[in-house]
Design a protein around this motif. Structure first.
Motif, PDB file in Angstrom:
ATOM      1  N   GLU A 426       0.830  -1.202   0.000  1.00 22.87           N
ATOM      2  CA  GLU A 426       0.000   0.000   0.000  1.00 22.87           C
ATOM      3  C   GLU A 426       0.870   1.261   0.000  1.00 22.87           C
ATOM      4  OE1 GLU A 426      -4.010  -0.909   2.362  1.00 22.87           O
ATOM      5  OE2 GLU A 426      -2.226  -1.424   3.532  1.00 22.87           O
ATOM      6  N   GLU A 430      -2.410   6.544  -2.019  1.00 21.97           N
ATOM      7  CA  GLU A 430      -3.579   5.721  -2.327  1.00 21.97           C
ATOM      8  C   GLU A 430      -4.537   5.671  -1.141  1.00 21.97           C
ATOM      9  OE1 GLU A 430      -1.131   2.823  -5.407  1.00 21.97           O
ATOM     10  OE2 GLU A 430      -1.262   2.341  -3.273  1.00 21.97           O
ATOM     11  N   GLY A 433      -6.436   8.831  -0.927  1.00 20.40           N
ATOM     12  CA  GLY A 433      -7.473   8.865  -1.956  1.00 20.40           C
ATOM     13  C   GLY A 433      -8.584   7.867  -1.733  1.00 20.40           C
ATOM     14  N   LYS A 435      -8.383   4.605  -1.732  1.00 16.82           N
ATOM     15  CA  LYS A 435      -8.291   3.455  -2.628  1.00 16.82           C
ATOM     16  C   LYS A 435      -7.656   2.262  -1.921  1.00 16.82           C
ATOM     17  CE  LYS A 435      -6.758   2.088  -7.264  1.00 16.82           C
ATOM     18  NZ  LYS A 435      -6.050   2.496  -8.492  1.00 16.82           N
ATOM     19  N   ASP A 436      -8.307   1.120  -1.991  1.00 19.11           N
ATOM     20  CA  ASP A 436      -7.766  -0.146  -1.499  1.00 19.11           C
ATOM     21  C   ASP A 436      -7.152  -0.865  -2.701  1.00 19.11           C
ATOM     22  OD1 ASP A 436      -7.285  -2.740  -0.601  1.00 19.11           O
ATOM     23  OD2 ASP A 436      -9.105  -2.827   0.625  1.00 19.11           O
ATOM     24  N   VAL A 437      -5.840  -0.710  -2.881  1.00 21.25           N
ATOM     25  CA  VAL A 437      -5.185  -1.223  -4.096  1.00 21.25           C
ATOM     26  C   VAL A 437      -5.179  -2.749  -4.144  1.00 21.25           C
ATOM     27  CG1 VAL A 437      -3.749   0.791  -4.540  1.00 21.25           C
ATOM     28  CG2 VAL A 437      -2.925  -0.974  -2.955  1.00 21.25           C
ATOM     29  N   ALA A 440      -8.627  -3.689  -5.273  1.00 20.63           N
ATOM     30  CA  ALA A 440      -8.784  -3.304  -6.680  1.00 20.63           C
ATOM     31  C   ALA A 440      -8.097  -4.310  -7.601  1.00 20.63           C
ATOM     32  CB  ALA A 440      -8.201  -1.905  -6.902  1.00 20.63           C
TER      33      ALA A 440
END
Length: 451
Positions: A426, A430, A433, A435-437, A440
Motif C-alpha cells: 500500500e 492511495e 485517496g 483506494k484499497d489497491v 482493486a
C-alpha cells in the motif's frame, strides 16, 4: 505324613508370597508423570507482590517449559537458551513490581522470536492494554498512517483517513515504539512485528483512558487531539459480506475462533452461489481454530485437500544417557474431505497481509496449495502452531509453541510468512485517496477470468 506334607507346602507357598515381586504398574507410572506435566488450569491465585523465590521460580518454569516443549529452536540457531536463563536471573531479581517482573519475562520470551510463545501478565495488568482509540493504523512507507475510522461519534471531524500520527503523548512515534513497545512484544517475523506494533500496541491502553495524539493532516498541518480508548481490541466481527461491481461477492473473514464463522459462511452460501466470482479477505484475521477455516475451504471444492504438515519432537532421556540423539521427529498430515452438499466452483481470490496469522495462515496455506485461486496482497505474519499454556507467579500465564507446521507441500512459512501470488504494498497517496489497491487488484483479476 500327609499332615507334614501339607505343612511343607504351606511353608513353601508362604515363602513364595514373601519373595514375590509386584508387576510393573504402567497405569500408575503414566499417572505419576502426567501429574508432573498437568493440563493448564487457570485457577491459580493472583498476587500483587512477588518474593525473590517466586520470581526465580517463574523464570525457571518458562525456561524449562520452553526447553522441553518449544517447537522452533532451529529457527533461532544462535540462541543459547541455558545461558540466557542464567543471564536473566539477576534481571528478575532486580524487579520491584509485578508489572516490572512481567516486562522482564517478556524480554526473555522475545529471544524465542516466536509469535505463538508469549507471556501474559495477571489479568488486572493485562486489562490495562486491551482497549484502543477507534482508528485503524498501519505502517505505510515507514509512517504511522490512519487507514480507517472505526466510528465517528467520538472522533473530531478533522481526523481523516491518511493522517499521519507524529507523536503519542508528546513522544515522537519512533521513540515511543523503541522505548515502550519493541522490547516487550512477541513476534515471528519483521512484518509480524511491524503490523502488531502499529495496528494493536501503539495506541492500546485501559478502557476509556485518554491518549494525546499529534497528527499531520493531508496538507502537512500538525494538530493535537486527546482521544478516548473506547475500542475493545478483543471485539471482532467475524464475517462481513458485500456485493462489488460485476456481481463479484466480497466476504471479509476476520476470525476463525468460533464455529459460528463457517456457519455464517454457510448461511450466505446461496447468495454467494449466484455471484460471478468471490473475493475472500483474511487481511485482518488473527486466527483461531484451523478446522473452521477448512470448513469454508470445503465449500470451494469437491475434492479432498491436504492440510498443513505438523511436526512434533519427542524427548527420550534414555537415548541421551546412551550417547544417542535424545529427540525424534513425528510428522503428521491430514486430508480434509468436503462433505457439504453444494460447492462454489467460480473464480476465487484470497487477500492476505501481515496481520494474517495462525489459523488464517493455515487457511492460506491450504488454499494456495490446492490451487483454487490467486493469493493477492502482502506476505502473512509467519506464525502458527499450538501454544501450550502454564501458570506463572502472581496469576500470569506463559505460552510456548509446541508444534511446528509446514505448508501442505512441505514449504516452510513459520518465521518467514506465506508469499502471495501477487504482492502489493500500500502507498500513502492511495490511502489518502480512499483506494484499497489490494482489493482493486483482486477485482481486476476476477474480472479478467469471468469475461
Amino acid at each position: 505324613m500327609a499332615r507334614k506334607l501339607i505343612i511343607i507346602v504351606a511353608f513353601f507357598n508362604a515363602t513364595l508370597m514373601v519373595n514375590a515381586q509386584e508387576a510393573f504398574d504402567s497405569v500408575n507410572y503414566a499417572n505419576r508423570y502426567n501429574q508432573l506435566f498437568p493440563a493448564f488450569n487457570n485457577s491459580h491465585s493472583v498476587s500483587k507482590q512477588l518474593s525473590r523465590t517466586e520470581k526465580i521460580a517463574g523464570l525457571s518454569t518458562f525456561w524449562s517449559e520452553a526447553k522441553f516443549g518449544f517447537a522452533n529452536f532451529d529457527l533461532v540457531p544462535s540462541l543459547n537458551w541455558d545461558s540466557a536463563y542464567l543471564a536473566f536471573i539477576p534481571k528478575v531479581e532486580a524487579t520491584k513490581t509485578v508489572s516490572g517482573y512481567y516486562k522482564v519475562l517478556k524480554q526473555f520470551n522475545q529471544l524465542l522470536k516466536d509469535g505463538h510463545s508469549r507471556i501474559m501478565e495477571p489479568q488486572y495488568l493485562f486489562e490495562q492494554s486491551t482497549f484502543s482509540v477507534p482508528l485503524q493504523v498501519k505502517c505505510i512507507e515507514g509512517k504511522a498512517i490512519i487507514t480507517a475510522l472505526l466510528e465517528n461519534k467520538n472522533l473530531p471531524l478533522s481526523v481523516k483517513v491518511g493522517n499521519e500520527i507524529i507523536a503519542v503523548d508528546d513522544v515522537p512515534v519512533q521513540q515511543f515504539i523503541r522505548n515502550k513497545i519493541s522490547p516487550f512484544i512477541k513476534f515471528s517475523t519483521s512484518q509480524d512485528s511491524i503490523a502488531r506494533i502499529y495496528s494493536y500496541e501503539l495506541l492500546s491502553g485501559a478502557k476509556n483512558s485518554k491518549v494525546q495524539l499529534t497528527l499531520k493532516d493531508n496538507n502537512g498541518v500538525q494538530q493535537q487531539y486527546i482521544l478516548s480508548r473506547t475500542r475493545d481490541l478483543n471485539e471482532i466481527t467475524p464475517v462481513t459480506f458485500t456485493w462489488l461491481k460485476d456481481s463479484i461477492a466480497y466476504i471479509s473473514i476476520n476470525s476463525f475462533i468460533s464455529s459460528k464463522t463457517p456457519e455464517q459462511f454457510d448461511s450466505l452460501f446461496n447468495v454467494i452461489a449466484v455471484s460471478r466470482g468471490l473475493i475472500i479477505d483474511v487481511r485482518n484475521n488473527r486466527g483461531g481454530n484451523s478446522n473452521n477455516g477448512y470448513e469454508i475451504l470445503g465449500r470451494l471444492t469437491d475434492t479432498a485437500f491436504a492440510t498443513n504438515q505438523s511436526i512434533f519432537h519427542k524427548y527420550n532421556p534414555a537415548q541421551r544417557s546412551w550417547g544417542n540423539p535424545a529427540n525424534e521427529i513425528e510428522k503428521n498430515q491430514f486430508w480434509w474431505k468436503p462433505y457439504k452438499k453444494d460447492t462454489y466452483k467460480k473464480p476465487v481470490v484470497l487477500l492476505t497481509g501481515a496481520l494474517t496469522y495462525s489459523a488464517a495462515e493455515d487457511f492460506t496455506a491450504a488454499f494456495k496449495c490446492m490451487k483454487r485461486g490467486l493469493v493477492i496482497g502482502e506476505k502473512t505474519g509467519g506464525s502458527t502452531g499450538n501454544p501450550m499454556a502454564f501458570a506463572l507467579p502472581g496469576g500470569g500465564i506463559g505460552f510456548v509453541c509446541s508444534k511446528r507446521d509446514l505448508m501442505p507441500d512441505g514449504t516452510e512459512f513459520v518465521g518467514k510468512g506465506i508469499s502471495p501470488n501477487i504482492e502489493i504494498a500500500e502507498k500513502i497517496e492511495e490511502i489518502k485517496g480512499g483506494k484499497d489497491v489490494v482489493l482493486a487488484r483482486a477485482i481486476q483479476s476476477i474480472t479478467q477470468l469471468i469475461k
